[in-house]
Design a protein around this motif. Structure first.
Motif, PDB file in Angstrom:
ATOM      1  N   ALA A 125      92.588 -68.695  -8.528  1.00 10.80           N
ATOM      2  CA  ALA A 125      91.657 -68.110  -9.498  1.00 10.80           C
ATOM      3  C   ALA A 125      92.186 -68.279 -10.923  1.00 10.80           C
ATOM      4  CB  ALA A 125      91.449 -66.629  -9.192  1.00 10.80           C
ATOM      5  N   LEU A 126      93.474 -68.113 -11.101  1.00  4.49           N
ATOM      6  CA  LEU A 126      94.080 -68.313 -12.421  1.00  4.49           C
ATOM      7  C   LEU A 126      93.957 -69.764 -12.868  1.00  4.49           C
ATOM      8  CD1 LEU A 126      97.365 -66.166 -12.069  1.00  4.49           C
ATOM      9  CD2 LEU A 126      95.415 -65.673 -13.569  1.00  4.49           C
ATOM     10  N   ASP A 127      94.150 -70.654 -11.921  1.00  6.74           N
ATOM     11  CA  ASP A 127      94.050 -72.085 -12.230  1.00  6.74           C
ATOM     12  C   ASP A 127      92.632 -72.455 -12.658  1.00  6.74           C
ATOM     13  OD1 ASP A 127      95.239 -74.832 -12.146  1.00  6.74           O
ATOM     14  OD2 ASP A 127      93.646 -75.095 -10.644  1.00  6.74           O
ATOM     15  N   GLU A 128      91.644 -71.843 -12.025  1.00 10.31           N
ATOM     16  CA  GLU A 128      90.246 -72.101 -12.365  1.00 10.31           C
ATOM     17  C   GLU A 128      89.924 -71.629 -13.793  1.00 10.31           C
ATOM     18  OE1 GLU A 128      88.033 -70.176  -9.322  1.00 10.31           O
ATOM     19  OE2 GLU A 128      88.556 -71.642  -7.762  1.00 10.31           O
ATOM     20  N   MET A 129      90.726 -70.656 -14.261  1.00 10.55           N
ATOM     21  CA  MET A 129      90.527 -70.141 -15.628  1.00 10.55           C
ATOM     22  C   MET A 129      91.435 -70.844 -16.633  1.00 10.55           C
ATOM     23  SD  MET A 129      90.117 -66.007 -14.987  1.00 10.55           S
ATOM     24  CE  MET A 129      91.563 -65.820 -13.943  1.00 10.55           C
ATOM     25  N   ILE A 174      89.787 -61.492 -21.472  1.00  8.28           N
ATOM     26  CA  ILE A 174      88.854 -62.506 -22.005  1.00  8.28           C
ATOM     27  C   ILE A 174      88.268 -63.340 -20.867  1.00  8.28           C
ATOM     28  CG2 ILE A 174      88.688 -64.601 -23.407  1.00  8.28           C
ATOM     29  CD1 ILE A 174      90.828 -63.362 -25.245  1.00  8.28           C
ATOM     30  N   GLU A 175      89.111 -63.730 -19.948  1.00  9.17           N
ATOM     31  CA  GLU A 175      88.657 -64.565 -18.828  1.00  9.17           C
ATOM     32  C   GLU A 175      87.881 -63.763 -17.807  1.00  9.17           C
ATOM     33  OE1 GLU A 175      88.853 -67.766 -18.864  1.00  9.17           O
ATOM     34  OE2 GLU A 175      89.959 -67.693 -20.759  1.00  9.17           O
ATOM     35  N   PHE A 176      88.279 -62.511 -17.588  1.00 10.64           N
ATOM     36  CA  PHE A 176      87.579 -61.667 -16.611  1.00 10.64           C
ATOM     37  C   PHE A 176      86.149 -61.378 -17.062  1.00 10.64           C
ATOM     38  CE2 PHE A 176      91.782 -59.569 -15.032  1.00 10.64           C
ATOM     39  CZ  PHE A 176      92.091 -60.740 -14.340  1.00 10.64           C
ATOM     40  N   ASP A 197      84.043 -61.772 -10.703  1.00 12.36           N
ATOM     41  CA  ASP A 197      84.863 -61.736  -9.484  1.00 12.36           C
ATOM     42  C   ASP A 197      86.324 -62.091  -9.734  1.00 12.36           C
ATOM     43  OD1 ASP A 197      82.617 -61.117  -7.972  1.00 12.36           O
ATOM     44  OD2 ASP A 197      82.107 -63.244  -7.679  1.00 12.36           O
ATOM     45  N   ALA A 198      86.621 -62.611 -10.906  1.00 12.27           N
ATOM     46  CA  ALA A 198      87.972 -63.098 -11.184  1.00 12.27           C
ATOM     47  C   ALA A 198      89.022 -61.991 -11.111  1.00 12.27           C
ATOM     48  CB  ALA A 198      88.014 -63.761 -12.555  1.00 12.27           C
ATOM     49  N   ALA A 199      88.690 -60.816 -11.643  1.00 11.06           N
ATOM     50  CA  ALA A 199      89.663 -59.723 -11.682  1.00 11.06           C
ATOM     51  C   ALA A 199      90.130 -59.320 -10.288  1.00 11.06           C
ATOM     52  CB  ALA A 199      89.063 -58.520 -12.407  1.00 11.06           C
ATOM     53  N   SER A 200      89.182 -59.173  -9.373  1.00 11.30           N
ATOM     54  CA  SER A 200      89.533 -58.760  -8.011  1.00 11.30           C
ATOM     55  C   SER A 200      90.256 -59.864  -7.252  1.00 11.30           C
ATOM     56  CB  SER A 200      88.275 -58.340  -7.249  1.00 11.30           C
ATOM     57  OG  SER A 200      87.342 -59.406  -7.179  1.00 11.30           O
ATOM     58  N   ARG A 201      90.074 -61.111  -7.643  1.00 13.47           N
ATOM     59  CA  ARG A 201      90.783 -62.212  -6.990  1.00 13.47           C
ATOM     60  C   ARG A 201      92.239 -62.289  -7.492  1.00 13.47           C
ATOM     61  NH1 ARG A 201      87.845 -67.778  -7.537  1.00 13.47           N
ATOM     62  NH2 ARG A 201      89.603 -68.362  -6.199  1.00 13.47           N
ATOM     63  N   VAL A 202      92.424 -62.108  -8.796  1.00 17.13           N
ATOM     64  CA  VAL A 202      93.778 -62.160  -9.358  1.00 17.13           C
ATOM     65  C   VAL A 202      94.582 -60.922  -8.942  1.00 17.13           C
ATOM     66  CG1 VAL A 202      95.136 -62.154 -11.480  1.00 17.13           C
ATOM     67  CG2 VAL A 202      93.061 -63.560 -11.316  1.00 17.13           C
ATOM     68  N   THR A 246      92.258 -52.424 -20.043  1.00 13.86           N
ATOM     69  CA  THR A 246      91.495 -53.434 -20.788  1.00 13.86           C
ATOM     70  C   THR A 246      90.013 -53.111 -20.891  1.00 13.86           C
ATOM     71  OG1 THR A 246      91.088 -54.758 -18.784  1.00 13.86           O
ATOM     72  CG2 THR A 246      93.088 -55.236 -20.042  1.00 13.86           C
ATOM     73  N   GLY A 247      89.615 -51.938 -20.398  1.00  8.92           N
ATOM     74  CA  GLY A 247      88.194 -51.575 -20.378  1.00  8.92           C
ATOM     75  C   GLY A 247      87.689 -50.980 -21.679  1.00  8.92           C
ATOM     76  N   ALA A 248      86.880 -49.936 -21.569  1.00  8.64           N
ATOM     77  CA  ALA A 248      86.224 -49.330 -22.739  1.00  8.64           C
ATOM     78  C   ALA A 248      87.224 -48.750 -23.745  1.00  8.64           C
ATOM     79  CB  ALA A 248      85.263 -48.233 -22.268  1.00  8.64           C
TER      80      ALA A 248
END
Length: 374
Positions: free
Chosen positions: A167-171, A196-198, A203-208, A222-224
């Protein structure tokens, strides 16, 4: 006693510890317990005493038990190295973390240590650990849970799953690159990069971060509240004087002044009681040795006193020694229930007197009384 330290150094450290305890309104027993943790961690001399002083001050301002603070401080110093983190710097971070967050001070001191082995090895600074826990506490995460979640985040970056790495590689990222960024720019910079990437891929966050604890921490930081959290991290970068400022304020309070006065009385009372009870124990032991000696037995026989009577007298003096030990134990129990009103429990060990037949040298002023009565 402090294992592995010469007796003369122990005496010097003990005197300094008592003085520090009096000045901070902490008990001598509390200082002694903390000093044991400090020396057990391998610290010696002035470095050990600096940790003790900082820990006593931190306890005085409400950060928890002195020994718990000393335990965390020594763990931090050992994890990051004395050249990179001093006792004052470590306790400054603790004070600032409590100030900036909604943390229970005593819980922070007891929980923060679990993050340090991973954090220090990955290049996450001690102040960033404090900032992360303070930031997460603002949304209701306590120190214990926060420490567990932060450890999970770091573990996820340190050793990501195959899917996480993919997932990191895809980003256009990699765990190796992120770990390097932590060392060069800090933890918050990495979290911003990931945010920024999430935002581009839900779905990226839950994969990383497949670990739910790690995911919660990342989303929390990193939220609100990201802007507020960023300010907390910045504030924790410069905590110079945080402990001294808090301690100065505490020292001027009526309760702290009362604690100091009461503690000085406690220390003085303990010093007065020690030689008196030590001398009494010596006198009783000498009496016991007198009753069981051959010369006394012969003398008693000439007066018609039987060996049984002499043994009973000897047994009575021995019972008095045992009674002294029981009084010492009961005092400790009462002290635990009543609290700081009583002086610290005297550390009188009568086991040697009950086992060893070799007379002990009495301590002044009781020695003077014995010599006067000769």
């Amino acid at each position: 006693s402090l294992v592995g330290i010469a007796s003369d150094e122990v005496d010097a450290m003990g005197k300094t510890a008592i003085k520090m305890a009096k000045n901070t309104g902490r008990s001598a027993t509390e200082a002694a317990d903390a000093l044991f943790f400090i020396t057990s961690a391998g610290l010696r001399g002035s470095e050990a005493m600096k940790v003790l002083e900082a820990s006593l001050k931190a306890s005085a301002v409400g950060l928890g038990e002195t020994k718990s603070i000393a335990d965390l401080t020594t763990s931090a110093i050992n994890a990051y190295g004395a050249a990179n983190l001093s006792a004052m710097e470590a306790t400054n971070v603790l004070v600032a973390s409590v100030r900036e967050g909604k943390l229970e001070a005593s819980e922070l001191a007891s929980s923060m240590g679990q993050v340090l082995p991973v954090a220090s090895n990955m290049g996450v600074s001690f102040d960033e650990v404090g900032a992360a826990l303070a930031a997460m506490s603002r949304t209701g995460t306590n120190a214990s849970v926060g420490a567990t979640q932060l450890t999970a985040v770091l573990a996820g970056l340190l050793k990501p799953t195959m899917d996480a790495e993919k997932a990191l590689d895809e980003m256009g990222l990699s765990s190796t690159g992120l770990k390097q960024q932590i060392k060069e720019q800090g933890l918050l910079a990495v979290l911003k990069t990931l945010k920024i990437e999430f935002d581009k891929n839900a779905d990226a966050a839950s994969r990383v971060f497949p670990n739910i604890r790690a995911l919660k921490a990342v989303l929390d930081l990193t939220g609100a509240s990201a802007d507020v959290n960023n300010k907390i991290f910045r504030k924790l970068e410069n905590t110079l004087g945080a402990l001294d400022t808090a301690y100065q304020t505490t020292s001027e309070s009526a309760s702290q002044k009362f604690d100091k006065s009461l503690n000085k009385i406690s220390v003085s009372a303990t010093r007065l009681a020690t030689p008196i009870i030590s001398g009494l124990a010596f006198a009783l032991e000498s009496l016991d040795a007198f009753f069981i000696s051959d010369n006394v037995a012969e003398f008693g026989g000439s007066l018609g006193i039987t060996n049984t009577n002499m043994k009973n007298l000897s047994k009575s003096s021995g019972s008095l020694l045992e009674t002294l030990e029981k009084i010492n134990l009961e005092y400790a129990k009462t002290k635990a229930l009543v609290g700081p009103v009583l002086p610290p429990t005297p550390n009188f060990d009568f086991s040697d007197l009950l086992k060893d037949n070799e007379p002990k040298k009495p301590q002044a002023p009781f020695k003077t009384l014995l010599e006067f009565n000769k």
